[in-house]
Design an enzyme around this catalytic site. Sequence first.
Site, PDB file in Angstrom:
ATOM      1  N   PRO A  17       0.847  -1.200   0.000  1.00 25.80           N
ATOM      2  CA  PRO A  17       0.000   0.000   0.000  1.00 25.80           C
ATOM      3  C   PRO A  17       0.880   1.247   0.000  1.00 25.80           C
ATOM      4  O   PRO A  17       1.639   1.473   0.939  1.00 25.80           O
ATOM      5  CB  PRO A  17      -0.779  -0.130   1.318  1.00 25.80           C
ATOM      6  N   GLN A  71      -6.425  -0.888   4.020  1.00 27.89           N
ATOM      7  CA  GLN A  71      -5.500  -0.534   5.095  1.00 27.89           C
ATOM      8  C   GLN A  71      -5.884   0.793   5.733  1.00 27.89           C
ATOM      9  O   GLN A  71      -6.162   1.772   5.026  1.00 27.89           O
ATOM     10  CB  GLN A  71      -4.060  -0.443   4.591  1.00 27.89           C
ATOM     11  N   CYS A 101       4.091   3.269   8.619  1.00 30.06           N
ATOM     12  CA  CYS A 101       4.357   4.514   7.886  1.00 30.06           C
ATOM     13  C   CYS A 101       5.321   5.396   8.679  1.00 30.06           C
ATOM     14  O   CYS A 101       5.075   5.726   9.841  1.00 30.06           O
ATOM     15  CB  CYS A 101       3.063   5.278   7.632  1.00 30.06           C
ATOM     16  N   LYS A 140       0.852  -4.363   8.792  1.00 32.40           N
ATOM     17  CA  LYS A 140       2.153  -4.055   8.195  1.00 32.40           C
ATOM     18  C   LYS A 140       2.903  -3.166   9.171  1.00 32.40           C
ATOM     19  O   LYS A 140       2.364  -2.174   9.662  1.00 32.40           O
ATOM     20  CB  LYS A 140       1.997  -3.346   6.846  1.00 32.40           C
ATOM     21  N   HIS A 170       8.335  -4.618   7.074  1.00 35.69           N
ATOM     22  CA  HIS A 170       9.305  -3.841   6.295  1.00 35.69           C
ATOM     23  C   HIS A 170      10.587  -3.819   7.114  1.00 35.69           C
ATOM     24  O   HIS A 170      10.599  -3.301   8.232  1.00 35.69           O
ATOM     25  CB  HIS A 170       8.787  -2.424   6.047  1.00 35.69           C
ATOM     26  N   GLY A 204      10.844  -4.831   1.491  1.00 38.63           N
ATOM     27  CA  GLY A 204      12.001  -3.948   1.526  1.00 38.63           C
ATOM     28  C   GLY A 204      13.093  -4.363   0.565  1.00 38.63           C
ATOM     29  O   GLY A 204      13.662  -5.443   0.709  1.00 38.63           O
ATOM     30  N   ASP A 205      13.339  -3.539  -0.452  1.00 39.95           N
ATOM     31  CA  ASP A 205      14.464  -3.704  -1.383  1.00 39.95           C
ATOM     32  C   ASP A 205      14.299  -4.815  -2.413  1.00 39.95           C
ATOM     33  O   ASP A 205      15.265  -5.147  -3.109  1.00 39.95           O
ATOM     34  CB  ASP A 205      15.781  -3.929  -0.632  1.00 39.95           C
ATOM     35  N   GLY A 227       6.877  -2.958  -3.410  1.00 36.64           N
ATOM     36  CA  GLY A 227       6.305  -1.622  -3.485  1.00 36.64           C
ATOM     37  C   GLY A 227       6.928  -0.779  -4.575  1.00 36.64           C
ATOM     38  O   GLY A 227       6.501  -0.794  -5.721  1.00 36.64           O
ATOM     39  N   ARG A 228       7.998  -0.064  -4.227  1.00 40.32           N
ATOM     40  CA  ARG A 228       8.551   0.935  -5.155  1.00 40.32           C
ATOM     41  C   ARG A 228       9.003   0.340  -6.483  1.00 40.32           C
ATOM     42  O   ARG A 228       8.912   0.999  -7.521  1.00 40.32           O
ATOM     43  CB  ARG A 228       9.721   1.655  -4.479  1.00 40.32           C
TER      44      ARG A 228
END
Length: 349
Positions: A17, A71, A101, A140, A170, A204-205, A227-228
């Site tokens: 998200p 979420q 977050c 999360k 994360h 993450g990554d 995600g990214r």
Amino acid sequence: MKIGEVILPDFPLLLAPMEDVSDPPFRAVCKENGVDLMYTEFISAEGLIRDAAKSIQKLDIFEYERPIGIQIFGDKVEVMREAAAIADATNPELVDINYGCPVKNVACKGAGAGLLKDLPKMQKITEEIVKICKRPVTVKTRLGWDDNSINIHEAVKRLQDVGVQAITIHARTRSQMYKGVADWRWIAEIKERADIHIPIFGNGDIDSPEKALEYKNKYGVDGMMIGRAAIGYPWIFREVKHFFQTGEKLPPPTFQERIETCKKHLDFSVRWKGEKLGIFEMRRHYTSYFKNLPDFKPFRTRLVEAPTYSQVLEILEEVSEKYANNYLSLIEEKEQTEAVENIDFCMAL
């Protein structure tokens, strides 16, 4: 794998998200490319209970997206409980709580990763949400607030004990934000614990099929959240799955695929949000869709400044005409040039 009654593949790939990114148009192109479970953008609990238009719109889910989780985030027990009831009534497969977050106006106000500084309150909020929701509740979170206060072990145990049915970790602290390296060793430690029996997903990554397989084998997670790396590149989900199955890399998407997917994303964005807002919110995606194209900056500038849907389509047609026939050779040429420049830089040192 099952989360409550939600059936997933043995090793699911999840879409993270992401605020102002993981909306229905973006989720549509990710779903087409193999993601197994998606989540909405995080939604303010305060906004939901006050019927704020932006928060209410984020509850929009479509049948093709299922399974999907909604979420929410917030710092007050009763507000989160009421917001969870609203989310649950929207009929998602899951209700997810954001305890990760890191941004200042969320974490420093006691929500998101801010609740890692108050685990009893995190536990109380979660317990109340589990009680009110008919659907499975997931979470999360991050490793902790900073390197001196990593408390993921205690957080996961507390969350599991009050009924959370899956947790995504994360592998950074709040103080890291999105910098540095995600330390998945902490996630591996959680997976090794005999008293933790719910699915644990890593985040993450993860930005390539090779890294996805390496981390899958090395850290023993039950699935991965990406995600990214999916922004402007929804094909990462199909590439990771193919690599898992065959050990071989899929060819990258053709230029025509990039153009058509970008257009599809744009079209949905305009239909869902209206022309003005739909065009505005697509602007953050163009650089990623056409990453590594040489001399693309003038086109990007025009795409960002174009005020109408028809003008954006015209510019995309120009992009197609310029790059379609020699896309791969241009990318290879740029990569070779950058490699030479890197060698020259290193020699200069």
